[in-house]
Design a protein around this motif. Structure first.
Motif, PDB file in Angstrom:
ATOM      1  N   UNK A 158     -21.025 -10.924  16.938  1.00  0.00           N
ATOM      2  CA  UNK A 158     -19.641 -11.053  16.498  1.00  0.00           C
ATOM      3  C   UNK A 158     -19.632 -11.302  14.993  1.00  0.00           C
ATOM      4  N   UNK A 159     -18.793 -10.549  14.303  1.00  0.00           N
ATOM      5  CA  UNK A 159     -18.670 -10.663  12.849  1.00  0.00           C
ATOM      6  C   UNK A 159     -17.209 -10.961  12.538  1.00  0.00           C
ATOM      7  N   UNK A 160     -16.936 -12.108  11.948  1.00  0.00           N
ATOM      8  CA  UNK A 160     -15.562 -12.556  11.736  1.00  0.00           C
ATOM      9  C   UNK A 160     -14.844 -11.824  10.630  1.00  0.00           C
ATOM     10  N   UNK A 161     -13.528 -11.996  10.604  1.00  0.00           N
ATOM     11  CA  UNK A 161     -12.704 -11.423   9.554  1.00  0.00           C
ATOM     12  C   UNK A 161     -12.675 -12.313   8.325  1.00  0.00           C
ATOM     13  N   UNK A 162     -11.723 -12.057   7.445  1.00  0.00           N
ATOM     14  CA  UNK A 162     -11.660 -12.825   6.193  1.00  0.00           C
ATOM     15  C   UNK A 162     -10.279 -12.673   5.571  1.00  0.00           C
ATOM     16  N   UNK A 163      -9.745 -13.770   5.094  1.00  0.00           N
ATOM     17  CA  UNK A 163      -8.478 -13.763   4.360  1.00  0.00           C
ATOM     18  C   UNK A 163      -8.749 -13.440   2.893  1.00  0.00           C
ATOM     19  N   UNK A 165     -18.804 -12.914  -0.686  1.00  0.00           N
ATOM     20  CA  UNK A 165     -19.518 -12.455   0.504  1.00  0.00           C
ATOM     21  C   UNK A 165     -20.167 -13.595   1.256  1.00  0.00           C
ATOM     22  N   UNK A 166     -20.725 -14.539   0.520  1.00  0.00           N
ATOM     23  CA  UNK A 166     -21.314 -15.731   1.138  1.00  0.00           C
ATOM     24  C   UNK A 166     -20.243 -16.514   1.888  1.00  0.00           C
ATOM     25  N   UNK A 167     -19.051 -16.642   1.285  1.00  0.00           N
ATOM     26  CA  UNK A 167     -17.957 -17.361   1.940  1.00  0.00           C
ATOM     27  C   UNK A 167     -17.561 -16.704   3.244  1.00  0.00           C
ATOM     28  N   UNK A 168     -17.460 -15.386   3.228  1.00  0.00           N
ATOM     29  CA  UNK A 168     -17.113 -14.640   4.452  1.00  0.00           C
ATOM     30  C   UNK A 168     -18.093 -14.935   5.583  1.00  0.00           C
ATOM     31  N   UNK A 169     -19.364 -15.027   5.257  1.00  0.00           N
ATOM     32  CA  UNK A 169     -20.400 -15.172   6.285  1.00  0.00           C
ATOM     33  C   UNK A 169     -20.730 -16.617   6.631  1.00  0.00           C
ATOM     34  N   UNK A 170     -20.112 -17.577   5.937  1.00  0.00           N
ATOM     35  CA  UNK A 170     -20.465 -18.978   6.198  1.00  0.00           C
ATOM     36  C   UNK A 170     -19.268 -19.857   6.525  1.00  0.00           C
ATOM     37  N   UNK A 171     -18.300 -19.993   5.627  1.00  0.00           N
ATOM     38  CA  UNK A 171     -17.262 -21.019   5.810  1.00  0.00           C
ATOM     39  C   UNK A 171     -15.889 -20.473   6.180  1.00  0.00           C
ATOM     40  N   UNK A 172     -15.635 -19.199   5.917  1.00  0.00           N
ATOM     41  CA  UNK A 172     -14.279 -18.669   6.082  1.00  0.00           C
ATOM     42  C   UNK A 172     -14.062 -18.199   7.524  1.00  0.00           C
ATOM     43  N   UNK A 231      -5.402 -25.764   3.329  1.00  0.00           N
ATOM     44  CA  UNK A 231      -5.766 -26.954   4.099  1.00  0.00           C
ATOM     45  C   UNK A 231      -6.543 -26.628   5.368  1.00  0.00           C
ATOM     46  N   UNK A 232      -6.420 -25.398   5.847  1.00  0.00           N
ATOM     47  CA  UNK A 232      -7.054 -25.034   7.125  1.00  0.00           C
ATOM     48  C   UNK A 232      -8.021 -23.863   7.005  1.00  0.00           C
ATOM     49  N   UNK A 233      -8.087 -23.268   5.830  1.00  0.00           N
ATOM     50  CA  UNK A 233      -8.968 -22.106   5.630  1.00  0.00           C
ATOM     51  C   UNK A 233      -9.859 -22.387   4.431  1.00  0.00           C
ATOM     52  N   UNK A 234     -11.169 -22.354   4.632  1.00  0.00           N
ATOM     53  CA  UNK A 234     -12.101 -22.848   3.610  1.00  0.00           C
ATOM     54  C   UNK A 234     -12.805 -21.720   2.871  1.00  0.00           C
ATOM     55  N   UNK A 235     -12.328 -21.429   1.662  1.00  0.00           N
ATOM     56  CA  UNK A 235     -13.070 -20.521   0.794  1.00  0.00           C
ATOM     57  C   UNK A 235     -14.133 -21.340   0.054  1.00  0.00           C
ATOM     58  N   UNK A 286     -18.557 -16.005  11.003  1.00  0.00           N
ATOM     59  CA  UNK A 286     -19.204 -16.832   9.986  1.00  0.00           C
ATOM     60  C   UNK A 286     -20.101 -17.895  10.610  1.00  0.00           C
ATOM     61  N   UNK A 287     -21.230 -18.129   9.961  1.00  0.00           N
ATOM     62  CA  UNK A 287     -22.184 -19.136  10.428  1.00  0.00           C
ATOM     63  C   UNK A 287     -21.739 -20.502   9.918  1.00  0.00           C
ATOM     64  N   UNK A 288     -20.660 -20.991  10.494  1.00  0.00           N
ATOM     65  CA  UNK A 288     -20.148 -22.314  10.138  1.00  0.00           C
ATOM     66  C   UNK A 288     -21.151 -23.379  10.562  1.00  0.00           C
ATOM     67  N   UNK A 289     -21.030 -24.587  10.027  1.00  0.00           N
ATOM     68  CA  UNK A 289     -21.924 -25.656  10.488  1.00  0.00           C
ATOM     69  C   UNK A 289     -21.914 -25.820  12.010  1.00  0.00           C
ATOM     70  N   UNK A 290     -20.744 -25.639  12.635  1.00  0.00           N
ATOM     71  CA  UNK A 290     -20.675 -25.749  14.095  1.00  0.00           C
ATOM     72  C   UNK A 290     -21.548 -24.694  14.757  1.00  0.00           C
ATOM     73  N   UNK A 291     -21.481 -23.455  14.264  1.00  0.00           N
ATOM     74  CA  UNK A 291     -22.282 -22.384  14.864  1.00  0.00           C
ATOM     75  C   UNK A 291     -23.775 -22.600  14.603  1.00  0.00           C
TER      76      UNK A 291
END
Length: 778
Positions: free
Chosen positions: A181-186, A670-677, A693-697, A762-767
């Protein structure tokens, strides 16, 4: 048009290939750069606000706007019934995107009406007073639920095929099947969507729009007003960021402002709130990649079969070409002997997803790098070795044909990667990281070196054209206008450098003016990384015409041959004389020499047959490589990017300072897309990540602690681009994949590098934490 004349004439020490500052840099940092919201408003300007649906999918049973119309400061309320032309702003001609909903809504936040108020505050407050009754319908907001509900496709899918994957995949010694799964991005441009429409006489209207595609806004406004294109003029001086989010998504706001302005015969400005902007406008497409890989014990790929399913939203928008380009880049930098790739653009009850830097290419490339990662863990090798083993070869190697049957003729990826491998000390650092991980129970490190090969051109062949207009005034000053738009990327500066270099004058002589459909018609979007390639060549063509006229005039006036006329710095040598540039221009004017020219350029060599999945969709490829090192906390999943080294190919750079800035910014985005966003819709179909407040770039503190960026100065485009340069807007975005791959290695250390962690993005800390726990439990 060929650039051989250009290359023979331009001076090495002229404005071209020089690190000149962005033309608006000093205005950006001092706050004096004028954006649309800074333009003085005409007397009596009104303000617009959206009335939005609060259902994801429903029939509209009734609409009561009585309280809205009676609210303080309200001048009018615009509904679909007020649209004099066609109630549709679909960019692809599929007529599936109503400007305002009528009997049905298909995503939470879809515009139903527009309030026109004396102030923006009046309009926004009144928009909340509507009473709308709905009958809810089934809805789905993600790929899995779309597939489960047998959702329709928003456009016809594409298939790329070469060889015999259906039989060869069975023959290979090793095989892996998986899913990613590859997430989207704002887009999160700093300046939100905005438009200001000023009515003129008869059918005329002037629209200031923050758009990457003024000609499309022109067409759409004419479409909804029911008038000819020549009645609509669209202007764009600069945007506060675009990233693809202003290629089609500005149409809505420009059209609504125009409808209101013509109805009320007053100027109307439309600037949505950030939350509304994020709820209404499209994002980068989410993807689910299902893959089947066949390879040998060495790690060499034999066959690939993959399906790329995408969350497209309620209408087609640009989902067709976006999902096509995902397939074009699913090979990343690797040769697949046998391959079958299919797109699946799915309709969902969400905002209609759209262009975003890379235009589907990043999602395809992430999939391609996952293929390499899977193979590396199966055969127990460094992923970099598997990458190098599967790289495209040089002409004659039999390993140069892409899945879409274009030959890779300009391959420099191995040279780039090996140079970066050495300069970043990759091998020694990887070994040190492995040793560190053996003795560190909590903090684990990872490192990855990933390549980029990105095709340059619009895959819609007709978009690969550009126009420009150049005037020289009697005092020797130069006026430049072209179809490209400035969104902070430095396009205006680069094209001005081209014109200044052609005449060998200081760049201060060149006046850069707002993009307008009234000067250069039928422009293409500033997208697909083609802004400098297309507009630079068109501007050069215009400047070349004037220069040739000046040379002919000098030959007549001084009675010399053309070879005796040479443009020096701010002056012209004619025979034995040297004449200041402005003096020559003034003399040419009095001799009635035309000092204005329209230039044009169309990209050569490209052709594409989508039905057959064959052709040459790209003029050339841009390359790059990044090596990133990370540290993760296995107890929390949190991580740091410790160091990144980048070597990127921009050909012969038009402006190295601007290009390095583009590479740095693209990597971080690009790093933001794949990690925190991370985008998230709730069960009611509401976008919950709708504000800062809810979307982390990424923040400045998220950048690599050590960040080394270098251009491949030895590279020069083999194709006849402007100054032998290469595109820089989109290709470096994919350098961020190195961070995802480094995180994967850090997680894989939990199982002694024997299992692919299969980190989704995105590979968030949770993932990351969940992946660590999965491997611990094995």
């Amino acid at each position: 048009m060929d650039t051989t004349t250009f290359e023979a004439k331009h001076t090495i020490n002229g404005p071209m290939h020089t690190s000149l500052r962005h033309d608006s840099a000093h205005k950006h940092v001092t706050g004096t750069a004028e954006y649309i919201d800074d333009i003085p408003e005409p007397a009596g300007t009104l303000h617009a606000a959206l009335g939005m649906a609060d259902r994801a999918h429903a029939e509209i049973l009734s609409i009561d706007l009585t309280a809205v119309r009676a609210a303080p400061g309200v001048v009018d309320v615009i509904t679909a019934a007020d649209i004099p032309g066609i109630n549709d702003v679909a960019s692809t001609g599929q007529h599936d995107e109503p400007l305002l909903a009528t009997d049905k809504v298909e995503f939470h936040g879809q515009p139903i009406f527009v309030v026109i108020g004396e102030t923006r505050e009046h309009a926004r407050r009144a928009a909340r007073l509507a009473k709308i009754e709905y009958r809810d319908l089934p809805h789905w907001t993600d790929i899995d639920s779309a597939l489960a509900n047998d959702a329709p496709l928003v456009v016809k899918p594409m298939t790329l095929k070469r060889g015999e994957p259906e039989t060869e995949i069975e023959k290979a010694p090793l095989r892996v099947q998986g899913q990613m799964y590859i997430g989207g991005q704002e887009h999160f441009y700093l300046e939100s969507q905005i438009a200001m429409a000023i009515p003129g006489e008869d059918e005329d209207i002037l629209v200031w729009s923050s758009t990457q595609h003024p000609s499309e806004v022109q067409h759409m406004v004419a479409h909804v007003l029911g008038c000819a294109n020549n009645a609509v003029e669209v202007k764009t001086r600069r945007m506060g960021g675009g990233f693809g989010g202003k290629e089609t998504q500005g149409n809505l706001f420009a059209c609504l402002a125009a409808v209101a302005a013509k109805k009320l015969n007053r100027a109307v400005k439309f600037r949505p709130d950030r939350d509304e902007d994020m709820a209404v406008t499209g994002k980068r497409h989410d993807f689910r990649v299902d893959y089947d890989l066949a390879f040998d014990e060495e790690g060499r790929i034999h066959a690939v079969d993959a399906t790329f399913a995408a969350r497209c939203g309620f209408s087609a928008d640009l989902s067709g070409p976006v999902t096509d380009r995902a397939l074009f880049h699913a090979d990343s930098s690797y040769f697949y002997p046998h391959v079958h790739l299919t797109s699946k653009p799915l309709k969902t009850h969400t905002c209609s997803n759209t262009a975003f830097r890379g235009f589907g290419g990043p999602q395809g490339m992430v999939g391609g790098e996952r293929f390499i990662e899977e193979i590396a863990y199966v055969v127990g090798k460094d992923p970099l070795d598997i990458r190098k083993l599967n790289f495209y070869g040089q002409p004659g190697s039999g390993r140069t044909l892409t899945p879409y049957h274009q030959e890779v003729e300009d391959n420099i990826i191995l040279k780039l990667v090996e140079e970066l491998e050495a300069s970043s000390d990759y091998r020694a650092r990887r070994q040190a990281i492995i040793e560190f991980n053996e003795n560190s129970p909590v903090i684990r490190k990872g490192i990855a070196l990933t390549p980029v090969k990105f095709g340059i051109s619009f895959t819609m062949t007709a978009y690969n054209q550009a126009g420009a207009l150049v005037h020289i005034y009697q005092d020797g000053s130069i006026h430049l206008n072209h179809g490209g738009t400035e969104m902070g990327q430095g396009l205006y500066t680069k094209v001005a450098q081209v014109v200044a270099d052609t005449f060998n004058v200081d760049i201060d002589r060149v006046k850069i003016t707002a993009t307008t459909t009234g000067k250069v018609p039928n422009t293409s979007a500033t997208a697909a990384s083609s802004g400098s390639d297309l507009n630079g060549m068109a501007a050069y063509d215009a400047a070349r015409q004037i220069k040739e006229r000046l040379i002919d005039f000098a030959c007549r006036q001084w009675k010399v041959e053309k070879e005796q006329v040479e443009f020096l710095a701010n002056r012209v040598r004619v025979g034995e004389d040297e004449v200041p540039f402005d003096t020559l221009v003034r003399a040419a004017y009095y001799d009635r020499v035309q000092l204005s020219a329209a230039g044009f350029y169309k990209t050569p060599k490209i052709h594409w047959d989508r039905a057959a999945g064959k052709g040459r969709p790209f003029y050339y490829f841009a390359y790059g490589a990044a090596c990133s090192e990370v540290s993760i906390d296995t107890l929390t999943g949190e991580y740091l990017v410790d160091r990144t080294d980048i070597l990127h190919d921009v050909g012969k750079s038009l402006n190295p300072a601007i290009d390095i800035g583009q590479v740095e910014g693209a990597f971080v985005q690009g790093m933001g897309w794949l990690t925190t966003e991370e985008l998230w819709w709730d069960t009611k179909g509401r976008l919950r990540t709708h504000a800062p407040s809810t979307y982390k770039i990424p923040l400045a503190s998220d950048r690599p602690k050590i960040f080394n960026v270098k251009l491949a100065e030895w590279s020069e485009n083999k194709e006849a681009t402007i100054g032998r340069s290469k595109a820089v807007g989109e290709p470096p975005f994919m350098l961020g994949i190195s961070v995802l791959e480094a995180l994967s290695m850090a997680v894989a250390s939990i199982a002694d590098y024997t299992v692919c962690p299969r980190l989704d993005a995105p590979a968030t800390p949770e993932r990351v934490l969940m992946a660590v726990e999965r491997l611990k439990a094995m």
